[in-house]
Write a protein that holds these residues in place. Structure first.
Motif, mmCIF file in Angstrom:
data_model
loop_
_atom_site.group_PDB
_atom_site.id
_atom_site.type_symbol
_atom_site.label_atom_id
_atom_site.label_comp_id
_atom_site.label_asym_id
_atom_site.label_seq_id
_atom_site.Cartn_x
_atom_site.Cartn_y
_atom_site.Cartn_z
ATOM 1 N N PRO A 47 12.006 2.767 0.072
ATOM 2 C CA PRO A 47 11.044 1.787 0.542
ATOM 3 C C PRO A 47 9.684 2.436 0.537
ATOM 4 C CG PRO A 47 12.556 2.311 2.382
ATOM 5 C CD PRO A 47 12.978 3.161 1.239
ATOM 6 N N VAL A 48 9.734 3.408 0.901
ATOM 7 C CA VAL A 48 8.195 4.129 0.803
ATOM 8 C C VAL A 48 7.605 4.294 -0.451
ATOM 9 C CG1 VAL A 48 7.009 6.408 1.153
ATOM 10 C CG2 VAL A 48 8.357 5.657 3.058
ATOM 11 N N SER A 49 8.382 4.661 -1.591
ATOM 12 C CA SER A 49 7.757 4.784 -2.880
ATOM 13 C C SER A 49 7.688 3.189 -3.344
ATOM 14 C CB SER A 49 8.679 5.460 -3.613
ATOM 15 O OG SER A 49 10.039 5.016 -3.630
ATOM 16 N N TYR A 50 8.682 2.247 -3.133
ATOM 17 C CA TYR A 50 8.574 1.057 -3.233
ATOM 18 C C TYR A 50 7.228 0.392 -2.965
ATOM 19 C CZ TYR A 50 9.653 -4.063 -4.186
ATOM 20 O OH TYR A 50 9.684 -5.325 -4.662
ATOM 21 N N VAL A 51 7.049 0.472 -1.499
ATOM 22 C CA VAL A 51 5.552 -0.058 -1.162
ATOM 23 C C VAL A 51 4.629 0.782 -1.834
ATOM 24 C CG1 VAL A 51 4.165 -0.023 0.989
ATOM 25 C CG2 VAL A 51 6.825 -0.453 1.132
ATOM 26 N N TYR A 52 4.596 2.022 -2.042
ATOM 27 C CA TYR A 52 3.537 2.716 -2.754
ATOM 28 C C TYR A 52 3.378 1.920 -4.089
ATOM 29 C CZ TYR A 52 1.103 6.462 -5.413
ATOM 30 O OH TYR A 52 0.305 7.070 -6.262
ATOM 31 N N ARG A 53 4.177 1.711 -5.049
ATOM 32 C CA ARG A 53 4.098 1.149 -6.467
ATOM 33 C C ARG A 53 3.582 -0.333 -6.058
ATOM 34 N NH1 ARG A 53 9.842 1.376 -8.787
ATOM 35 N NH2 ARG A 53 8.805 -0.313 -9.964
ATOM 36 N N LEU A 54 3.964 -0.901 -5.128
ATOM 37 C CA LEU A 54 3.290 -2.105 -4.915
ATOM 38 C C LEU A 54 1.750 -2.192 -4.629
ATOM 39 C CD1 LEU A 54 6.032 -4.073 -2.701
ATOM 40 C CD2 LEU A 54 5.429 -4.468 -5.235
ATOM 41 N N ARG A 55 1.466 -1.191 -3.674
ATOM 42 C CA ARG A 55 0.031 -1.082 -3.476
ATOM 43 C C ARG A 55 -0.738 -0.655 -4.864
ATOM 44 N NH1 ARG A 55 1.216 1.262 2.409
ATOM 45 N NH2 ARG A 55 0.934 -0.787 3.556
ATOM 46 N N ILE A 56 -0.178 0.324 -5.554
ATOM 47 C CA ILE A 56 -0.799 0.502 -6.699
ATOM 48 C C ILE A 56 -1.062 -0.453 -7.757
ATOM 49 C CG2 ILE A 56 -0.713 2.170 -8.918
ATOM 50 C CD1 ILE A 56 -1.530 3.771 -6.604
ATOM 51 N N LYS A 57 -0.114 -1.231 -7.849
ATOM 52 C CA LYS A 57 -0.059 -2.532 -8.589
ATOM 53 C C LYS A 57 -1.074 -3.558 -8.335
ATOM 54 C CE LYS A 57 2.628 -6.434 -10.378
ATOM 55 N NZ LYS A 57 3.555 -7.300 -10.141
ATOM 56 N N GLN A 58 -1.173 -3.624 -6.655
ATOM 57 C CA GLN A 58 -2.196 -4.485 -6.203
ATOM 58 C C GLN A 58 -3.638 -3.799 -6.514
ATOM 59 O OE1 GLN A 58 -2.441 -4.760 -1.738
ATOM 60 N NE2 GLN A 58 -2.994 -6.747 -1.863
ATOM 61 N N GLN A 59 -3.673 -2.866 -6.370
ATOM 62 C CA GLN A 59 -4.964 -1.997 -6.658
ATOM 63 C C GLN A 59 -5.565 -2.335 -8.072
ATOM 64 O OE1 GLN A 59 -5.117 2.348 -6.060
ATOM 65 N NE2 GLN A 59 -7.267 2.189 -5.103
ATOM 66 N N LYS A 60 -4.711 -1.865 -8.999
ATOM 67 C CA LYS A 60 -5.016 -2.435 -10.382
ATOM 68 C C LYS A 60 -5.423 -3.784 -10.680
ATOM 69 C CE LYS A 60 -2.198 1.490 -12.520
ATOM 70 N NZ LYS A 60 -1.169 1.945 -13.061
#
Length: 144
Positions: free
Chosen positions: A125-138
């Motif tokens: 879940p930590v890596s999933y949230v990280y990917r979601l935040r990267i996507k949101q930032q982009k």
């Protein structure tokens, strides 16, 4: 069947799905509760409904993660959040590994196994949230 385009009907349909999910989950919990009284915890976890309940709970949790990341008032720094989360997950996994290994009838290999499982289950879940935040930032950078 026509695709629904009226937003009010879409919201009402989603509310109906939510009510059906609540009724389904309540029914599964009642059946599992009966299994606990009848056969104990082991009988409950041997029931296939336990697997269905755990699977739906995990899927629901992951779907809620994507909504919660999008609803953050102030976008968080993804790398900083990832590092903090990794440190916390590592501390929890090491603590469980040590506590398991010092428990009677368990040894260090059991502690490492339990700690490793907890670490892996925390990393996903930590890596999933990280990917979601990267996507949101982009997405925010593209909008600007």
């Amino acid at each position: 069947m026509k695709k629904i385009t009226d937003e009010r009907l879409i919201v009402r349909n989603l509310q109906h799905i939510r009510i059906a999910y609540i009724v389904q989950t309540t029914g599964i919990l009642c059946i599992l509760g009966y299994e606990v009284f009848k056969d104990g915890i082991e009988g409950m976890t041997n029931n296939p409904l336990w697997f269905v309940f755990m699977l739906t709970t995990i899927v629901y949790g992951y779907l809620n993660m994507s909504v919660s990341v999008e609803q953050e008032k102030k976008p968080k720094k993804p790398v900083r959040s990832l590092i903090i989360s990794l440190v916390v997950v590592t501390i929890i996994a090491v603590a469980f590994a040590i506590l398991t290994s010092i428990t009677p009838n368990f040894n260090w290999s059991d502690g490492i196994l339990i700690g490793g499982i907890i670490f892996i289950c925390g990393i996903i879940p930590v890596s999933y949230v990280y990917r979601l935040r990267i996507k949101q930032q982009k997405d925010l950078e593209e909008d600007e």
